[in-house]
Design an enzyme around this catalytic site. Structure first.
Site, PDB file in Angstrom:
ATOM      1  N   ASP A 150       0.836  -1.195   0.000  1.00  0.00           N
ATOM      2  CA  ASP A 150       0.000   0.000   0.000  1.00  0.00           C
ATOM      3  C   ASP A 150       0.875   1.252   0.000  1.00  0.00           C
ATOM      4  O   ASP A 150       1.816   1.366   0.794  1.00  0.00           O
ATOM      5  CB  ASP A 150      -0.902   0.051   1.236  1.00  0.00           C
ATOM      6  N   ASP A 179      -0.358  -3.568  -4.431  1.00  0.00           N
ATOM      7  CA  ASP A 179      -1.680  -3.734  -3.827  1.00  0.00           C
ATOM      8  C   ASP A 179      -2.491  -2.464  -4.031  1.00  0.00           C
ATOM      9  O   ASP A 179      -2.942  -2.196  -5.131  1.00  0.00           O
ATOM     10  CB  ASP A 179      -1.546  -4.097  -2.350  1.00  0.00           C
ATOM     11  N   ASP A 183      -5.545   2.713   1.713  1.00  0.00           N
ATOM     12  CA  ASP A 183      -6.373   1.721   2.400  1.00  0.00           C
ATOM     13  C   ASP A 183      -6.659   2.122   3.845  1.00  0.00           C
ATOM     14  O   ASP A 183      -5.786   2.663   4.545  1.00  0.00           O
ATOM     15  CB  ASP A 183      -5.672   0.361   2.407  1.00  0.00           C
ATOM     16  N   ARG A 232     -11.987  -0.227  -6.991  1.00  0.00           N
ATOM     17  CA  ARG A 232     -11.838   0.254  -5.621  1.00  0.00           C
ATOM     18  C   ARG A 232     -11.575   1.764  -5.563  1.00  0.00           C
ATOM     19  O   ARG A 232     -10.518   2.213  -5.110  1.00  0.00           O
ATOM     20  CB  ARG A 232     -10.737  -0.505  -4.884  1.00  0.00           C
TER      21      ARG A 232
END
Length: 665
Positions: A150, A179, A183, A232
């Site tokens: 991340d 990734d 997040d 996302r």
């Protein structure tokens, strides 16, 4: 890089206004709730050029909650980031560890802060500000790895985080070892991501790592650019999110994805050249959405089926979400240009004024003003001039009209008269007998009945723009178009709407909205194109030579870089004020494709490929790239990312509001 003493560096930075921005700026959105987010305001100011120095600054405090502002300059990477021990910190090698601490500001200064292949990890942390930072290519597999892949990751009891003017990017998806970019997991709350760029990744970010991770949010996303992401943006489990004035382009698989009770309010966003930008995807555990004033341009929608529940093609609200803080909404039509002019690291901390114009800079405060449902300006909103309303000399017709209303009421200049159709759905009002070129439409509705609308070229049937909600003054920039008749299609409304005016303009100097295909700028002045040739004013240097061996070039020759990654060509472009400009290169390439990054003022803003043209004497134009330029002189660089260097570059074209050759010094 030359190293300065910390004392002299702080004096220099304070002189140019970086210190006030870090210390005094105020958080927006949900980060302003729950007591607010002030970061290290009032604390010691420390200058760091390595990851180890960042860790040392945290560890050298009197306690883990002693306020601190860490000003970062230079490249932070695995080679200069090591664990530092102390009673006020908990750090680790190969990751920037903001862990078990509070009251911290991490801000890029000077020539900028690049976190190269190394992530920023927040864990058991509160009251944190991250500003003006560039994080790229953080991996979870392959080599080197950092932070679970991340770029920015929050987990385990994190609260009150303001992430502002960040550039977060990868070079691929999970199969390439990356990734997510942003997040939130395991009790991460009261977060705002603003004026940031997220691009070139398989995953934008999530809120809630699994269906059982149900104690995250709320979170605000505003004035961000989401570009070339698979999904996302965000994936939202259980939590509440507010997304306003964001620009989404090239969202490849799915976009906003609230599920298992997740809720998102989407206000005045601009979606372009994307797929399934809103809905519940990959599950039948539904989420909910509240939509208001968004524009959907060239958005495709898949069909409803098990585990796939798109909100479109005509998104309507499935819940109501009240927002507890004040915020100013830019008109959705101008979102592309205002976001491109302000978002990302190293853009001077510019912001929107809530009326489609950039303001502030390194010493500005980001406090928001009162909420509004729509904003537009008769002068074009961003410094341009709308000019004459072409609809006043045209005609009008439609699909039906209720008793007492008239088609002609939308082109009479009277805001009290209106057209009202016979029903609330599948209705049309049109302006006809148009001639010449126009670029801007303003629709003025009495009330707020319209839910879903489209603008359509009647002559060809092509959809020009679409959205939900109109309100008192909705302005949409279409780029330069021409047609004899343009249709406003009202696909759905809560009741038979009342349209007071349907205005058509050929605006100059930028208008108040734009799309990525447009060459207009967000600043004032006339739209123009300049060509910068080699060895001419505005051409600065080439990592190679200017040659004239192959025919077909213009000017005195072409720039030929040496064959190595990182070599490039530099130009200087001057802009009268901050705005969006379009770049395009003329080149020849007798070999294989040559990929390149586009840098503006030292920051990578886009990537392009200079494809094979068949011969070194055969020239072609590259694809266009929209970039935000600051007022005054800007440095533009085209830099090879492959071992063969660049193609032979003949010249650079710059289109926008009165561009000129800049100073290379």
């Amino acid at each position: 890089m030359k190293r300065f003493s910390r004392a002299s560096a702080l004096l220099g930075l304070a002189a140019v206004g970086v210190f006030p921005a870090a210390a005094l700026a105020q958080a927006t959105g949900y980060a302003s709730q729950n007591g607010g987010t002030t970061g290290g305001a009032g604390g010691q100011v420390v200058y760091a050029t390595t990851g180890t120095e960042i860790h040392a600054a945290l560890c050298n405090r009197a306690s883990s909650d002693t306020p601190i502002i860490i000003q970062v300059e230079g490249t932070i990477n695995h080679g200069n980031t090591s664990k530092v021990s102390g009673d006020s910190c908990n750090t680790a090698d190969d990751v920037i560890e903001i862990k078990e601490v509070s009251n911290v500001t991490l801000v890029g200064v000077g020539s900028g802060a690049l976190f190269d292949e190394i992530g920023i990890h927040l864990r058991t942390a509160s009251n944190i500000i991250l500003r003006n930072l560039h994080v790229r290519n953080v991996k979870k597999s392959g080599s080197p790895t950092s932070n679970g892949g991340d770029a920015v990751g929050m987990e385990s009891n994190v609260s009150n985080v303001w992430a502002d003017h960040l550039t977060l990017e990868a070079s691929g998806g999970e199969s390439e070892g990356y990734d997510a970019l942003f997040d939130m997991k395991n009790n991460s709350k009261y977060v705002t991501l603003s004026y940031s760029i997220l691009r070139n990744s398989g995953r934008g970010g999530l809120v809630g790592s699994s269906d059982s991770d149900d104690n995250n949010g709320p979170v605000t996303y505003h004035h961000n650019l989401y570009e070339n992401l698979d999904s996302r943006v965000p994936l939202l489990r259980h939590a509440t999110a507010h997304a306003f004035n964001n620009y989404y382009r090239s969202i490849n698989e799915s976009g906003m994805n609230p599920r298992i009770g997740g809720r998102i309010r989407a206000d005045h966003n601009y979606f372009e050249s994307s797929k399934d930008v809103l809905g519940t995807f990959y599950t039948d555990d539904m989420g909910y959405w509240h939509v208001n004033g968004n524009i959907y341009s060239n958005v495709t929608w898949s069909s409803e089926h098990s585990d796939n529940h798109p909100a479109g093609p005509n998104p309507v609200s499935t819940t109501t979400i009240d927002i507890p803080y004040a915020y100013a909404l830019d008109d959705a039509g101008c979102v592309p240009q205002i976001v491109l002019a302000t978002a990302g690291a190293d853009t001077g901390l510019l912001e929107s004024d809530g009326n489609c114009q950039s303001q502030g800079g390194s010493s500005s405060s980001s406090s928001s003003s009162s909420s509004s449902s729509s904003s537009s300006s008769s002068s074009g909103g961003s410094g341009g001039e709308l000019g004459t309303n072409l609809a006043l000399s045209g005609g009008a017709d439609g699909s039906s009209k209720a008793s007492g209303s008239s088609y002609g009421n939308v082109i009479d200049g009277d805001l009290q008269s209106y057209w009202q159709p016979g029903s609330s759905s599948d209705e049309r009002i049109s302006v006809k007998s148009l001639s010449g070129t126009f670029n801007t439409v303003i629709i003025r509705e009495i009330g707020n009945a319209v839910q879903n609308w489209r603008l359509v070229n009647h002559d060809t049937g092509a959809e020009l723009a679409a959205g939900n909600g109109i309100g008192s003054a909705m302005q949409v920039y279409l780029g330069d178009v021409s047609m004899s008749k343009i249709n406003l299609m009202i696909d759905s409304a809560s009741s038979a709407p009342q349209i007071a005016e349907f205005e058509v303009y050929n605006a100059t100097g930028g208008g108040s909205s734009s799309s990525s295909s447009s060459s207009s700028s967000s600043s004032g002045g006339s739209t123009a194109t300049i060509t910068i040739e080699e060895n001419a004013s505005g051409f600065c240097s080439v990592d190679g030579a200017v040659e004239n061996e192959w025919a077909g070039y213009t000017g005195s020759g072409y720039a030929n870089t040496d064959n190595a990654s990182g070599n490039g060509v530099d130009w200087a472009v001057s802009a009268p004020s901050a705005g969006v400009y379009t770049l395009q290169w003329r080149f020849a390439n007798g070999g294989s494709d040559r990929p390149a990054d586009v840098l503006v003022n030292g920051s990578v803003v886009a990537s392009i490929t200079l494809g094979a043209t068949g011969a070194w004497s055969s020239y072609a134009d590259s694809g266009t790239v929209d970039v935000g330029l600051n007022a005054g002189s800007n440095q533009v660089r085209l830099q090879a990312t492959g071992g063969s260097g660049l193609a032979n570059v003949d010249h650079l074209d710059v289109t926008g509001s009165s561009p000129q050759a800049g100073s290379c010094n």
